[in-house]
Design a protein around this motif. Structure first.
Motif, mmCIF file in Angstrom:
data_model
loop_
_atom_site.group_PDB
_atom_site.id
_atom_site.type_symbol
_atom_site.label_atom_id
_atom_site.label_comp_id
_atom_site.label_asym_id
_atom_site.label_seq_id
_atom_site.Cartn_x
_atom_site.Cartn_y
_atom_site.Cartn_z
ATOM 1 N N ASP A 30 0.823 -1.203 0.000
ATOM 2 C CA ASP A 30 0.000 0.000 0.000
ATOM 3 C C ASP A 30 0.859 1.256 0.000
ATOM 4 N N ASP A 31 2.101 1.135 0.414
ATOM 5 C CA ASP A 31 2.994 2.292 0.470
ATOM 6 C C ASP A 31 3.808 2.482 -0.795
ATOM 7 N N TYR A 32 3.739 1.500 -1.710
ATOM 8 C CA TYR A 32 4.608 1.495 -2.877
ATOM 9 C C TYR A 32 3.810 1.492 -4.167
ATOM 10 N N PRO A 33 4.233 2.267 -5.162
ATOM 11 C CA PRO A 33 3.704 2.075 -6.506
ATOM 12 C C PRO A 33 4.096 0.673 -6.975
ATOM 13 N N MET A 34 3.128 -0.039 -7.562
ATOM 14 C CA MET A 34 3.361 -1.405 -8.018
ATOM 15 C C MET A 34 3.056 -1.498 -9.510
ATOM 16 N N CYS A 50 0.157 -0.313 -14.041
ATOM 17 C CA CYS A 50 0.682 0.152 -12.755
ATOM 18 C C CYS A 50 -0.469 0.587 -11.867
ATOM 19 N N ILE A 51 -0.222 0.538 -10.570
ATOM 20 C CA ILE A 51 -1.210 1.017 -9.609
ATOM 21 C C ILE A 51 -0.486 1.756 -8.498
ATOM 22 N N ASN A 52 -1.049 2.929 -8.155
ATOM 23 C CA ASN A 52 -0.432 3.743 -7.125
ATOM 24 C C ASN A 52 -1.528 4.509 -6.400
ATOM 25 N N ALA A 53 -1.719 4.182 -5.147
ATOM 26 C CA ALA A 53 -2.721 4.872 -4.332
ATOM 27 C C ALA A 53 -4.084 4.890 -5.002
ATOM 28 N N GLY A 54 -4.419 3.787 -5.650
ATOM 29 C CA GLY A 54 -5.721 3.683 -6.283
ATOM 30 C C GLY A 54 -5.767 4.126 -7.725
ATOM 31 N N VAL A 77 -0.702 -8.147 -5.185
ATOM 32 C CA VAL A 77 -1.177 -7.420 -6.362
ATOM 33 C C VAL A 77 -1.604 -8.444 -7.400
ATOM 34 N N TYR A 78 -2.656 -8.110 -8.130
ATOM 35 C CA TYR A 78 -3.200 -9.027 -9.128
ATOM 36 C C TYR A 78 -3.230 -8.380 -10.504
ATOM 37 N N LEU A 79 -3.246 -9.234 -11.514
ATOM 38 C CA LEU A 79 -3.485 -8.782 -12.881
ATOM 39 C C LEU A 79 -4.463 -9.759 -13.508
ATOM 40 N N ALA A 96 8.061 -3.337 -7.824
ATOM 41 C CA ALA A 96 7.709 -2.304 -6.846
ATOM 42 C C ALA A 96 8.694 -1.152 -6.944
ATOM 43 N N ARG A 97 8.164 0.046 -6.779
ATOM 44 C CA ARG A 97 9.006 1.230 -6.844
ATOM 45 C C ARG A 97 9.015 1.916 -5.493
ATOM 46 N N VAL A 98 10.199 2.243 -5.025
ATOM 47 C CA VAL A 98 10.318 2.968 -3.766
ATOM 48 C C VAL A 98 9.616 4.319 -3.905
ATOM 49 N N PRO A 99 8.775 4.687 -2.973
ATOM 50 C CA PRO A 99 8.050 5.956 -3.089
ATOM 51 C C PRO A 99 8.992 7.129 -3.325
ATOM 52 N N GLY A 100 8.660 7.929 -4.294
ATOM 53 C CA GLY A 100 9.490 9.072 -4.638
ATOM 54 C C GLY A 100 10.586 8.755 -5.622
#
Length: 117
Positions: A30-34, A50-54, A77-79, A96-100
């Motif tokens: 939930d804290d990371y862009p996926m 991609c999904i990030n904060a909805g 995470v699902y596809l 996963a991408r580290v926030p920022g």
């Protein structure tokens, strides 16, 4: 230790469906862009979704057919992939991408998706 484990790939006929899963550990999704990426033989890796904060993003080639989602309780995470085409054949990777950050830092081992015509 950060770990991403994909599952759900396989062989399916054109027009069929598959649902990929990416189980994460060592961090909270939930804290990371996926994202989901894929790489077909002889081609470069490309972003699928991609999904990030909805907020969600889809490659034009999969819009209307694929759906990305996540279950924070399961840290997964699902596809969902519907109306599959032979050109969807590839190894699919979760990342996963580290926030920022500006790039995806953590990657799974990939799962093979093969769509027969």
């Amino acid at each position: 230790e950060v770990q991403l484990v994909e599952s759900g790939g396989g062989l399916v006929q054109a027009g069929g469906s598959l649902k990929l899963s990416c189980a994460a550990s060592g961090f909270t999704i939930d804290d990371y862009p996926m994202g989901w990426f894929r790489q077909a033989p002889g081609k470069e890796r490309e972003v699928v979704s991609c999904i990030n904060a909805g907020d969600t993003h889809y490659a034009d080639s999969v819009k209307g057919r694929f759906t990305i989602s996540k279950d924070n309780a399961k840290n997964t995470v699902y596809l969902q992939m519907n109306s599959l085409k032979p050109e969807d054949t590839a190894i699919y990777y979760c990342a996963a991408r580290v926030p920022g950050g500006t790039r995806f830092d953590y990657w799974g081992q990939g799962t093979q998706v093969t769509v027969s015509s």
